[in-house]
Design a protein around this motif. Structure first.
Motif, PDB file in Angstrom:
ATOM      1  N   ASP A   1      48.646  39.974  40.496  1.00 19.30           N
ATOM      2  CA  ASP A   1      49.297  41.253  40.625  1.00 19.30           C
ATOM      3  C   ASP A   1      48.474  42.230  39.890  1.00 19.30           C
ATOM      4  N   LYS A   2      46.856  42.195  40.206  1.00 15.82           N
ATOM      5  CA  LYS A   2      45.965  42.853  39.549  1.00 15.82           C
ATOM      6  C   LYS A   2      45.087  43.267  40.630  1.00 15.82           C
ATOM      7  N   GLU A   3      45.484  44.519  41.042  1.00 16.86           N
ATOM      8  CA  GLU A   3      44.602  45.115  42.390  1.00 16.86           C
ATOM      9  C   GLU A   3      43.453  45.969  41.752  1.00 16.86           C
ATOM     10  N   LEU A   4      42.332  45.700  42.011  1.00 20.36           N
ATOM     11  CA  LEU A   4      41.013  46.678  41.592  1.00 20.36           C
ATOM     12  C   LEU A   4      41.005  47.788  42.182  1.00 20.36           C
ATOM     13  N   GLU A   5      41.053  48.979  41.218  1.00 18.97           N
ATOM     14  CA  GLU A   5      41.255  50.278  41.930  1.00 18.97           C
ATOM     15  C   GLU A   5      39.751  50.915  41.745  1.00 18.97           C
ATOM     16  N   SER A   6      39.173  50.672  40.631  1.00 18.78           N
ATOM     17  CA  SER A   6      37.931  51.262  40.267  1.00 18.78           C
ATOM     18  C   SER A   6      37.168  50.407  39.395  1.00 18.78           C
ATOM     19  N   TYR A   7      35.955  51.038  38.869  1.00 18.09           N
ATOM     20  CA  TYR A   7      35.177  50.387  37.844  1.00 18.09           C
ATOM     21  C   TYR A   7      34.040  51.374  37.370  1.00 18.09           C
ATOM     22  N   SER A   8      33.595  50.998  36.175  1.00 18.94           N
ATOM     23  CA  SER A   8      32.525  51.913  35.708  1.00 18.94           C
ATOM     24  C   SER A   8      31.606  51.034  34.585  1.00 18.94           C
TER      25      SER A   8
ATOM     26  N   GLY B   1      28.894  50.451  31.477  1.00 19.19           N
ATOM     27  CA  GLY B   1      28.528  51.154  30.403  1.00 19.19           C
ATOM     28  C   GLY B   1      27.461  50.166  29.652  1.00 19.19           C
ATOM     29  N   PRO B   2      26.988  50.293  28.426  1.00 22.85           N
ATOM     30  CA  PRO B   2      26.002  49.247  27.641  1.00 22.85           C
ATOM     31  C   PRO B   2      26.956  48.304  27.623  1.00 22.85           C
ATOM     32  N   GLU B   3      28.099  48.021  27.297  1.00 21.83           N
ATOM     33  CA  GLU B   3      28.853  46.873  27.072  1.00 21.83           C
ATOM     34  C   GLU B   3      29.058  45.929  28.100  1.00 21.83           C
ATOM     35  N   GLY B   4      29.140  46.714  29.425  1.00 16.46           N
ATOM     36  CA  GLY B   4      29.303  45.938  30.493  1.00 16.46           C
ATOM     37  C   GLY B   4      29.984  46.744  31.599  1.00 16.46           C
ATOM     38  N   VAL B   5      31.152  46.068  32.163  1.00 15.39           N
ATOM     39  CA  VAL B   5      31.906  46.857  33.292  1.00 15.39           C
ATOM     40  C   VAL B   5      33.189  46.761  32.812  1.00 15.39           C
ATOM     41  N   LYS B   6      33.714  47.889  33.165  1.00 18.95           N
ATOM     42  CA  LYS B   6      35.141  48.146  32.818  1.00 18.95           C
ATOM     43  C   LYS B   6      35.841  48.416  34.077  1.00 18.95           C
ATOM     44  N   LEU B   7      37.011  47.386  34.425  1.00 20.61           N
ATOM     45  CA  LEU B   7      37.634  47.334  35.492  1.00 20.61           C
ATOM     46  C   LEU B   7      39.301  47.868  35.512  1.00 20.61           C
TER      47      LEU B   7
ATOM     48  N   SER C   1      46.301  49.020  33.886  1.00 20.38           N
ATOM     49  CA  SER C   1      45.627  48.172  33.036  1.00 20.38           C
ATOM     50  C   SER C   1      44.284  48.108  33.215  1.00 20.38           C
ATOM     51  N   THR C   2      43.537  47.846  32.050  1.00 21.30           N
ATOM     52  CA  THR C   2      41.996  47.701  32.283  1.00 21.30           C
ATOM     53  C   THR C   2      41.461  46.158  31.839  1.00 21.30           C
ATOM     54  N   ALA C   3      40.087  46.053  32.243  1.00 20.77           N
ATOM     55  CA  ALA C   3      39.797  44.707  31.713  1.00 20.77           C
ATOM     56  C   ALA C   3      38.188  44.959  31.478  1.00 20.77           C
ATOM     57  N   GLN C   4      37.644  44.266  30.561  1.00 15.27           N
ATOM     58  CA  GLN C   4      36.183  44.302  30.520  1.00 15.27           C
ATOM     59  C   GLN C   4      35.443  43.039  30.924  1.00 15.27           C
ATOM     60  N   ALA C   5      34.064  43.318  31.536  1.00 17.66           N
ATOM     61  CA  ALA C   5      33.245  41.941  31.523  1.00 17.66           C
ATOM     62  C   ALA C   5      31.953  42.257  31.678  1.00 17.66           C
ATOM     63  N   GLU C   6      31.249  41.205  31.464  1.00 16.16           N
ATOM     64  CA  GLU C   6      29.687  41.318  31.378  1.00 16.16           C
ATOM     65  C   GLU C   6      29.003  41.680  32.594  1.00 16.16           C
ATOM     66  N   ALA C   7      29.666  40.962  33.715  1.00 13.95           N
ATOM     67  CA  ALA C   7      29.250  41.200  35.199  1.00 13.95           C
ATOM     68  C   ALA C   7      30.782  40.779  35.968  1.00 13.95           C
ATOM     69  N   VAL C   8      30.435  41.504  37.413  1.00 15.89           N
ATOM     70  CA  VAL C   8      31.784  41.067  38.233  1.00 15.89           C
ATOM     71  C   VAL C   8      31.195  40.695  39.715  1.00 15.89           C
TER      72      VAL C   8
END
Ligand SMILES: Cc1cc2nc3c(=O)[nH]c(=O)nc-3n(C[C@H](O)[C@H](O)[C@H](O)COP(=O)(O)OP(=O)(O)OC[C@H]3O[C@@H](n4cnc5c(N)ncnc54)[C@H](O)[C@@H]3O)c2cc1C
Length: 363
Positions: free
Chosen positions: A148-155, A157-163, A169-176
């Motif tokens: 039930d996590k439908e990706l809508e957008s991402y950005s 930043g220096p720390e990685g990618v915010k989904l 909801s949001t999530a953080q990762a170093e790579a997608v």
């Protein structure tokens, strides 16, 4: 969530610092990419739009090249396929005339064999999609797949990618690595919503698919053809028949040319009356007509969309990349689609390993 059997995802001893990777989409390519990344020592979280693994019940076949890639990605991926799949028993891939033979006997004779090719060059292991997906998913550690996590957008930043997901909801990762299929949101975000490369187009082929008892297939095609993978050729159409489920069932695909536009590219499957397929092959030989007649009254119809008209000029930007159908959905001939996705997964795992070991060496 996934089962708790972690053994096939034990790291094989990566010398480099692992990455924290988000995989978007838990289809066949998302799940096997995840198993490959885990095996090579990365931390992975999977975000899937559906409420559960949503692969349909149709069949799919994987080439020897794809199987070799599976082994290198994570041997469990290949073991799972061998567990649920059927290799072709015949040493050749055979292409039969499905149109001209006027009797079932003639259709089964060597006279109707148009051409053949050594299965050593291109041999397939077929299986039922949902069964294979669930078999692989058993090996995912508990808690790493979020439904039930439908990706809508991402950005980035220096720390990685915010989904960002549609539930807020949001999530953080170093790579997608986005494996979100033919209508990939990630591809649209990567290439631009209005970019023609963001949209697949209709290949003017439709595929009718049904799974029937193998005995029905034997009655129409004969023992030998029904128990092996066969292509049946004719004007404006071709068919595939191959055994699945330990030779108890037969998967039958009928691919038909369709000059009309497909009504809605967001709905690529429909349930139709068998009479539509019967009409499409009404002039074919009796063997094929009987095979189609054995299909259930309601048959799945798939529109074949691909990226051939507008291939993406890149599959990656920054820390985000697309893989599988999200990157290069293709017409499903010669097992091209998912098999290419398996190669994507191995390339990505290998490239990450090389890049990370270089960065360790250079400090
Ligand atoms: C008739 C037919 C027969 C085929 N036969 C073969 C064959 O024999 N061999 C072969 O190699 N290939 C075959 N293919 C191609 C194969 O089916 C595809 O290449 C393969 O299924 C693609 O897998 P995928 O994981 O990339 O995408 P998908 O299976 O489409 O999975 C994408 C996943 O992402 C999820 N998702 C989508 N959007 C989002 C979002 N915004 N956020 C989060 N999750 C999202 C979806 O719910 C889904 O679970 C065939 C195709 C067709 C149409």
């Amino acid at each position: 969530m996934a089962a708790n059997d972690t053994q096939p995802t034990e790291c094989q001893g990566n010398e480099t610092t692992p990455l924290d990777i988000a995989v978007v989409g838990a289809g066949i390519i998302g799940v096997l990419t995840t198993l490959g990344l885990l095996y090579h020592g990365h931390k992975v979280t999977v975000y899937e739009r559906a409420s559960n693994y949503s692969e349909g019940g149709g069949a799919i076949a994987f080439t020897g090249v794809a199987r070799e890639c599976m082994k290198q990605l994570n041997p469990f991926i290949l073991e799972a396929l061998q567990q649920v799949g059927e290799a072709n028993r015949h040493p050749m891939n055979r292409y039969w005339d499905g149109f001209h033979p006027t009797t079932k006997e003639l259709a089964q004779s060597e006279e109707s064999l148009l051409f053949q090719q050594s299965a050593h060059e291109l041999d397939y292991t077929g299986c039922i999609r949902s069964v294979y997906l669930h078999e692989m998913a058993k090996a995912l550690p508990d808690g790493i797949v979020w439904f039930d996590k439908e990706l809508e957008s991402y950005s980035e930043g220096p720390e990685g990618v915010k989904l960002r997901f549609s539930d807020g909801s949001t999530a953080q990762a170093e790579a997608v690595i986005a494996c979100d299929g033919i209508h990939s949101k990630a591809r649209r975000l990567l290439l631009g919503e209005d970019n023609p490369e963001s949209r697949p187009s209709f290949a003017h082929k439709v595929a009718y698919r049904a799974i029937i008892p193998i005995a029905e297939s034997i009655s129409a095609l004969g023992e030998e053809k029904a128990n092996n993978q066969c292509a049946h050729l004719g004007p404006d159409a071709h068919m595939l028949s191959f055994p699945v489920a330990q030779w108890t069932l037969s998967n039958v695909f009928v691919f038909v040319h369709d000059s009309k536009p497909w009504p809605d590219s967001h709905y690529l499957t429909a349930e139709v009356e068998k009479s539509e397929v019967v009409a499409a092959i009404s002039k074919w030989g009796p063997s094929i007509r009987e095979l189609v007649d054995k299909m259930p009254e309601k048959v799945s119809k798939w529109a074949i969309f691909d990226m051939a008209d507008n291939p993406a000029n890149t599959y990656a930007r920054g820390r985000v990349c697309i893989a599988g159908d999200a990157a290069h959905a293709s017409s499903p001939f010669h097992g091209a689609g998912a098999c290419m996705g398996v190669e994507d997964a191995l390339v990505l795992v290998s490239v990450l390993e090389t890049a990370l070991s270089r960065s360790v060496r250079s400090g």
